[in-house]
Design a protein around this motif. Structure first.
Motif, PDB file in Angstrom:
ATOM      1  N   VAL A 110      12.962   3.529   3.817  1.00 13.82           N
ATOM      2  CA  VAL A 110      13.688   2.288   4.143  1.00 13.82           C
ATOM      3  C   VAL A 110      14.520   1.925   2.923  1.00 13.82           C
ATOM      4  O   VAL A 110      14.058   1.193   2.048  1.00 13.82           O
ATOM      5  CB  VAL A 110      12.711   1.147   4.510  1.00 13.82           C
ATOM      6  N   PRO A 111      15.773   2.404   2.908  1.00 13.29           N
ATOM      7  CA  PRO A 111      16.587   2.112   1.718  1.00 13.29           C
ATOM      8  C   PRO A 111      16.975   0.639   1.693  1.00 13.29           C
ATOM      9  O   PRO A 111      17.430   0.088   2.686  1.00 13.29           O
ATOM     10  CB  PRO A 111      17.818   3.001   1.892  1.00 13.29           C
ATOM     11  N   PRO A 112      16.781  -0.042   0.672  1.00 12.13           N
ATOM     12  CA  PRO A 112      17.145  -1.465   0.585  1.00 12.13           C
ATOM     13  C   PRO A 112      18.646  -1.649   0.460  1.00 12.13           C
ATOM     14  O   PRO A 112      19.348  -0.810  -0.095  1.00 12.13           O
ATOM     15  CB  PRO A 112      16.416  -1.922  -0.684  1.00 12.13           C
ATOM     16  N   GLY A 169      -5.581   8.961 -11.084  1.00 14.06           N
ATOM     17  CA  GLY A 169      -5.266   9.570  -9.790  1.00 14.06           C
ATOM     18  C   GLY A 169      -4.863   8.539  -8.755  1.00 14.06           C
ATOM     19  O   GLY A 169      -3.894   8.726  -8.006  1.00 14.06           O
ATOM     20  N   VAL A 170      -5.588   7.409  -8.700  1.00 16.94           N
ATOM     21  CA  VAL A 170      -5.249   6.346  -7.741  1.00 16.94           C
ATOM     22  C   VAL A 170      -3.881   5.771  -8.062  1.00 16.94           C
ATOM     23  O   VAL A 170      -3.056   5.521  -7.167  1.00 16.94           O
ATOM     24  CB  VAL A 170      -6.336   5.255  -7.765  1.00 16.94           C
ATOM     25  N   ALA A 171      -3.603   5.543  -9.335  1.00 19.49           N
ATOM     26  CA  ALA A 171      -2.296   5.017  -9.716  1.00 19.49           C
ATOM     27  C   ALA A 171      -1.178   5.991  -9.341  1.00 19.49           C
ATOM     28  O   ALA A 171      -0.113   5.586  -8.848  1.00 19.49           O
ATOM     29  CB  ALA A 171      -2.273   4.739 -11.224  1.00 19.49           C
ATOM     30  N   THR A 172      -1.426   7.285  -9.521  1.00 21.00           N
ATOM     31  CA  THR A 172      -0.415   8.288  -9.153  1.00 21.00           C
ATOM     32  C   THR A 172      -0.175   8.302  -7.653  1.00 21.00           C
ATOM     33  O   THR A 172       0.971   8.365  -7.185  1.00 21.00           O
ATOM     34  CB  THR A 172      -0.868   9.673  -9.632  1.00 21.00           C
ATOM     35  N   VAL A 173      -1.262   8.234  -6.862  1.00 17.36           N
ATOM     36  CA  VAL A 173      -1.121   8.232  -5.402  1.00 17.36           C
ATOM     37  C   VAL A 173      -0.361   6.998  -4.925  1.00 17.36           C
ATOM     38  O   VAL A 173       0.539   7.074  -4.066  1.00 17.36           O
ATOM     39  CB  VAL A 173      -2.509   8.316  -4.735  1.00 17.36           C
ATOM     40  N   ILE A 175       3.166   6.834  -2.885  1.00 13.00           N
ATOM     41  CA  ILE A 175       3.326   6.140  -1.597  1.00 13.00           C
ATOM     42  C   ILE A 175       4.466   5.133  -1.682  1.00 13.00           C
ATOM     43  O   ILE A 175       5.291   5.017  -0.762  1.00 13.00           O
ATOM     44  CB  ILE A 175       2.007   5.452  -1.207  1.00 13.00           C
ATOM     45  N   ALA A 176       4.532   4.394  -2.775  1.00 15.94           N
ATOM     46  CA  ALA A 176       5.619   3.423  -2.938  1.00 15.94           C
ATOM     47  C   ALA A 176       6.968   4.110  -2.987  1.00 15.94           C
ATOM     48  O   ALA A 176       7.947   3.633  -2.388  1.00 15.94           O
ATOM     49  CB  ALA A 176       5.382   2.609  -4.214  1.00 15.94           C
ATOM     50  N   GLN A 177       7.037   5.257  -3.639  1.00 14.40           N
ATOM     51  CA  GLN A 177       8.299   6.000  -3.675  1.00 14.40           C
ATOM     52  C   GLN A 177       8.697   6.486  -2.279  1.00 14.40           C
ATOM     53  O   GLN A 177       9.867   6.429  -1.903  1.00 14.40           O
ATOM     54  CB  GLN A 177       8.170   7.185  -4.632  1.00 14.40           C
ATOM     55  N   GLU A 178       7.716   6.955  -1.490  1.00 11.68           N
ATOM     56  CA  GLU A 178       8.032   7.395  -0.124  1.00 11.68           C
ATOM     57  C   GLU A 178       8.503   6.247   0.742  1.00 11.68           C
ATOM     58  O   GLU A 178       9.418   6.385   1.554  1.00 11.68           O
ATOM     59  CB  GLU A 178       6.793   8.050   0.487  1.00 11.68           C
TER      60      GLU A 178
END
Length: 246
Positions: free
Chosen positions: A199-201, A183-187, A191-194
């Motif tokens: 902020v598109p690189p 669950g923590v890895a999924t969250v 968050i990283a995807q959001e």
């Protein structure tokens, strides 16, 4: 007691009922009968449950006495066999000593004395008579052994159930830990995807273009430094000429 027959109207006395049942049980194929089956069959011929319970208790008591008597007799005979073996071995050894040494024959005196004791022991061991007091003590001892065996069985069962519960708890805790980690890895992944979505690189420069850009910037930086140094030198010369005119 008389029980009318519904089909022929015949009646039987209590003694006749007992004889008929004994003959029927003797002629029929024998098998183990449960207590409930026995009570149901007795109620069919008018015997109450209380009478069956009392008779079954008497049978259990008789069975317990027979088992206790058999255990006592077996223990007696085992002790007699051990006594007889010792008698034969020791007296054979005494006979060998008496035969190999000079002097009168003396081995038969311990043989006669010990043989008399062995005879009394054989009389008691080979008899099946057991006193009521001895039977009662044996029944109590058997009941105590059965109680200890039951306690030991219950203790082992509780220990096994406790180990099983402990293993289930350990498996549940391990499964819960894996679920929390997933669950923590999924969250964190969401968050990283959001963050990457908000902020598109920019496009990363190609290695060749980056090297050419650095080569172009390097000479420009050198010319700027040289121009700055010449400007400072001209300013210093102009200042000296102005002070000389004064």
């Amino acid at each position: 007691m008389a029980k009318p027959d519904k089909q022929s109207g015949r009646q039987y006395t209590e003694a006749e009922v007992r004889v008929i049942l004994e003959r029927a049980l003797r002629d029929a194929q024998t098998r183990d009968v449960g207590h409930d089956e026995l009570v149901a069959a007795a109620e069919e011929i008018g015997i109450s449950r209380a009478a069956i319970e009392a008779a079954s208790r008497d049978i259990e008591l008789v069975r317990g006495e027979e088992a206790a008597r058999a255990a006592i007799v077996a223990r007696r005979r085992k002790g007699f066999r051990s006594h007889l073996f010792s008698f034969v071995v020791v007296n054979a050894f005494l006979f060998a000593i008496n035969a190999l040494t000079p002097g009168p024959w003396w081995f038969f005196w311990p043989l006669l004395g010990w043989g008399l004791g062995l005879a009394f022991h054989a009389r008691a061991a080979l008899s099946s008579d057991v006193s009521p007091r001895r039977l009662r003590r044996e029944i109590e001892r058997s009941a105590e052994r059965a109680r200890r065996e039951e306690l030991r069985r219950l203790k082992e069962q509780r220990r096994a159930e406790s180990m099983e519960r402990k293993q289930r708890l350990e498996r549940s805790a391990e499964d819960f830990g894996h679920a929390v980690e997933e669950g923590v890895a999924t969250v964190l992944s969401r968050i990283a995807q959001e963050i990457r979505g908000s902020v598109p690189p920019g496009p990363a420069p190609a290695p060749a273009e980056d090297a050419a850009r650095r080569q172009r910037i390097a000479p420009l930086d050198a010319d700027d430094a040289e121009s700055e140094a010449l400007g400072e030198e001209e300013a210093e010369r102009a200042g000296r000429r102005a002070r000389g005119r004064r």
